[in-house]
Motif scaffolding. Sequence first.
Motif, PDB file in Angstrom:
ATOM      1  N   ARG A 121      13.133  67.216  72.013  1.00 53.78           N
ATOM      2  CA  ARG A 121      12.878  67.138  70.572  1.00 53.78           C
ATOM      3  C   ARG A 121      11.960  68.257  70.115  1.00 53.78           C
ATOM      4  NH1 ARG A 121      13.545  62.356  72.822  1.00 53.78           N
ATOM      5  NH2 ARG A 121      14.795  60.745  71.807  1.00 53.78           N
ATOM      6  N   SER A 122      10.951  68.570  70.907  1.00 56.34           N
ATOM      7  CA  SER A 122      10.032  69.638  70.508  1.00 56.34           C
ATOM      8  C   SER A 122      10.734  70.991  70.498  1.00 56.34           C
ATOM      9  CB  SER A 122       8.817  69.680  71.449  1.00 56.34           C
ATOM     10  OG  SER A 122       9.214  69.939  72.784  1.00 56.34           O
ATOM     11  N   GLN A 123      11.665  71.226  71.417  1.00 55.53           N
ATOM     12  CA  GLN A 123      12.416  72.479  71.419  1.00 55.53           C
ATOM     13  C   GLN A 123      13.288  72.596  70.175  1.00 55.53           C
ATOM     14  OE1 GLN A 123      14.276  71.993  75.295  1.00 55.53           O
ATOM     15  NE2 GLN A 123      13.080  73.690  76.136  1.00 55.53           N
ATOM     16  N   LEU A 124      13.909  71.492  69.777  1.00 57.39           N
ATOM     17  CA  LEU A 124      14.747  71.514  68.577  1.00 57.39           C
ATOM     18  C   LEU A 124      13.905  71.723  67.322  1.00 57.39           C
ATOM     19  CD1 LEU A 124      17.255  68.644  69.447  1.00 57.39           C
ATOM     20  CD2 LEU A 124      17.735  71.102  69.374  1.00 57.39           C
ATOM     21  N   LEU A 125      12.740  71.113  67.283  1.00 57.71           N
ATOM     22  CA  LEU A 125      11.850  71.319  66.138  1.00 57.71           C
ATOM     23  C   LEU A 125      11.459  72.780  66.014  1.00 57.71           C
ATOM     24  CD1 LEU A 125       9.564  68.179  66.462  1.00 57.71           C
ATOM     25  CD2 LEU A 125      11.032  68.717  64.519  1.00 57.71           C
ATOM     26  N   ASP A 126      11.085  73.399  67.116  1.00 63.76           N
ATOM     27  CA  ASP A 126      10.692  74.803  67.084  1.00 63.76           C
ATOM     28  C   ASP A 126      11.854  75.708  66.688  1.00 63.76           C
ATOM     29  OD1 ASP A 126       8.112  74.217  67.834  1.00 63.76           O
ATOM     30  OD2 ASP A 126       8.426  74.611  69.960  1.00 63.76           O
ATOM     31  N   TYR A 128       8.716  75.785  63.086  1.00 66.15           N
ATOM     32  CA  TYR A 128       7.280  75.661  63.305  1.00 66.15           C
ATOM     33  C   TYR A 128       7.019  74.351  64.039  1.00 66.15           C
ATOM     34  CZ  TYR A 128       8.337  73.493  58.819  1.00 66.15           C
ATOM     35  OH  TYR A 128       8.932  72.775  57.817  1.00 66.15           O
ATOM     36  N   SER A 129       5.856  74.266  64.664  1.00 72.00           N
ATOM     37  CA  SER A 129       5.543  73.100  65.484  1.00 72.00           C
ATOM     38  C   SER A 129       5.287  71.873  64.628  1.00 72.00           C
ATOM     39  CB  SER A 129       4.322  73.379  66.352  1.00 72.00           C
ATOM     40  OG  SER A 129       4.601  74.414  67.270  1.00 72.00           O
ATOM     41  N   HIS A 130       5.737  70.730  65.116  1.00 69.81           N
ATOM     42  CA  HIS A 130       5.535  69.436  64.464  1.00 69.81           C
ATOM     43  C   HIS A 130       4.947  68.471  65.480  1.00 69.81           C
ATOM     44  CE1 HIS A 130       8.039  70.816  61.217  1.00 69.81           C
ATOM     45  NE2 HIS A 130       8.138  69.641  60.661  1.00 69.81           N
ATOM     46  N   ASP A 131       3.721  68.672  65.883  1.00 69.89           N
ATOM     47  CA  ASP A 131       3.141  67.766  66.873  1.00 69.89           C
ATOM     48  C   ASP A 131       3.190  66.335  66.363  1.00 69.89           C
ATOM     49  OD1 ASP A 131       2.595  69.860  68.528  1.00 69.89           O
ATOM     50  OD2 ASP A 131       0.512  70.102  67.873  1.00 69.89           O
ATOM     51  N   GLY A 132       3.802  65.456  67.160  1.00 70.81           N
ATOM     52  CA  GLY A 132       3.889  64.057  66.779  1.00 70.81           C
ATOM     53  C   GLY A 132       4.993  63.752  65.790  1.00 70.81           C
ATOM     54  N   TYR A 133       5.826  64.739  65.437  1.00 70.35           N
ATOM     55  CA  TYR A 133       6.852  64.535  64.425  1.00 70.35           C
ATOM     56  C   TYR A 133       8.239  64.424  65.056  1.00 70.35           C
ATOM     57  CZ  TYR A 133       3.584  65.982  60.697  1.00 70.35           C
ATOM     58  OH  TYR A 133       2.539  66.071  59.822  1.00 70.35           O
ATOM     59  N   GLU A 134       8.308  64.108  66.352  1.00 76.17           N
ATOM     60  CA  GLU A 134       9.604  64.124  67.031  1.00 76.17           C
ATOM     61  C   GLU A 134      10.615  63.163  66.425  1.00 76.17           C
ATOM     62  OE1 GLU A 134       6.774  64.407  68.587  1.00 76.17           O
ATOM     63  OE2 GLU A 134       6.958  66.215  69.817  1.00 76.17           O
ATOM     64  N   HIS A 135      10.147  62.090  65.773  1.00 74.07           N
ATOM     65  CA  HIS A 135      11.122  61.160  65.207  1.00 74.07           C
ATOM     66  C   HIS A 135      11.892  61.789  64.037  1.00 74.07           C
ATOM     67  CE1 HIS A 135       7.413  60.231  62.843  1.00 74.07           C
ATOM     68  NE2 HIS A 135       8.274  60.262  61.860  1.00 74.07           N
ATOM     69  N   THR A 136      11.400  62.943  63.520  1.00 80.24           N
ATOM     70  CA  THR A 136      12.183  63.697  62.536  1.00 80.24           C
ATOM     71  C   THR A 136      13.542  64.061  63.130  1.00 80.24           C
ATOM     72  OG1 THR A 136      10.195  64.628  61.525  1.00 80.24           O
ATOM     73  CG2 THR A 136      12.259  65.797  61.136  1.00 80.24           C
ATOM     74  N   ILE A 137      13.529  64.494  64.397  1.00 78.61           N
ATOM     75  CA  ILE A 137      14.774  64.822  65.086  1.00 78.61           C
ATOM     76  C   ILE A 137      15.642  63.580  65.217  1.00 78.61           C
ATOM     77  CG2 ILE A 137      15.750  65.465  67.326  1.00 78.61           C
ATOM     78  CD1 ILE A 137      14.825  67.852  65.818  1.00 78.61           C
ATOM     79  N   ASN A 138      15.045  62.454  65.603  1.00 75.81           N
ATOM     80  CA  ASN A 138      15.824  61.227  65.791  1.00 75.81           C
ATOM     81  C   ASN A 138      16.598  60.861  64.539  1.00 75.81           C
ATOM     82  OD1 ASN A 138      14.503  61.219  68.224  1.00 75.81           O
ATOM     83  ND2 ASN A 138      13.197  59.475  67.758  1.00 75.81           N
ATOM     84  N   THR A 139      15.932  60.914  63.386  1.00 75.18           N
ATOM     85  CA  THR A 139      16.594  60.498  62.152  1.00 75.18           C
ATOM     86  C   THR A 139      17.692  61.482  61.755  1.00 75.18           C
ATOM     87  OG1 THR A 139      14.841  61.570  60.849  1.00 75.18           O
ATOM     88  CG2 THR A 139      14.606  59.230  61.291  1.00 75.18           C
TER      89      THR A 139
END
Length: 239
Positions: free
Chosen positions: A181-186, A191-202
């Motif tokens: 999830r962090s790789q997809l966010l980046d 930009y980094s989304h520390d703690g925002y991994e559920h953004t990817i889930n949705t």
Amino acid sequence: MNHIAIVEDDNSIAEMLSFHMKAQGYQVTHFADGEVARQNLLRESYDIVLLDIMLPNCNGLDICKELRQKNPSIPILMLTSLDGEADRVIGLELGADDYLTKPFSMRECTARVKALLRRSQLAAPVEEAIESVDEKLSIDELNLDAGSRVVCMNEVLIELTAREFDLLFYLAKNAGRVYSRSQLLDAVWGYSHDGYEHTINTHINRLRNKLKRSNGKSEFIQTVWGVGYKFYRPDEDGS
């Protein structure tokens, strides 16, 4: 000049947002009333919407849902309270592209706005995912065109938000590779989304709902438990 709609009933926050957005060269229109904002957003054209959830006369989540149905591509940045975890998840599921939790820094807000505008206007498509704006992908019955930002399945148009398209194209171009999830966010959000991994889930859940297959084959986007997600390769089915 990009035109930003700020829907926020807290005057101090609205004034701060307006000041900094205007300083970046954007045209700004502010709405403090939810119903007034809803009617205007459905009637007029804006390049991006900064949308508070708790509003008088009309909830921001309802505005998000209705606006997304009318305009699938407009970037929507939700503004949420610190304890509004459920609202943030619902907002993303209803079609918001991103969210900021109050209190937030103007530097981060400006970065989010710029990133959303870049992707919606194709000025800077996802660098690692789309090498050419004319690039096309075809996997089974799914066809993606980076130039027109069109996705079709069995020749039926699938409406995606700008962020959904970027995420889908990135995974499809790198089919078979597993991303956290962090790789997809980046890679996709930029930009980094520390703690925002559920953004990817949705976003993954929304894509899966829009790309449901009727032929009994595996989903296009697959979960790799404990790691992340990947886009399936046709040879993984043994076909």
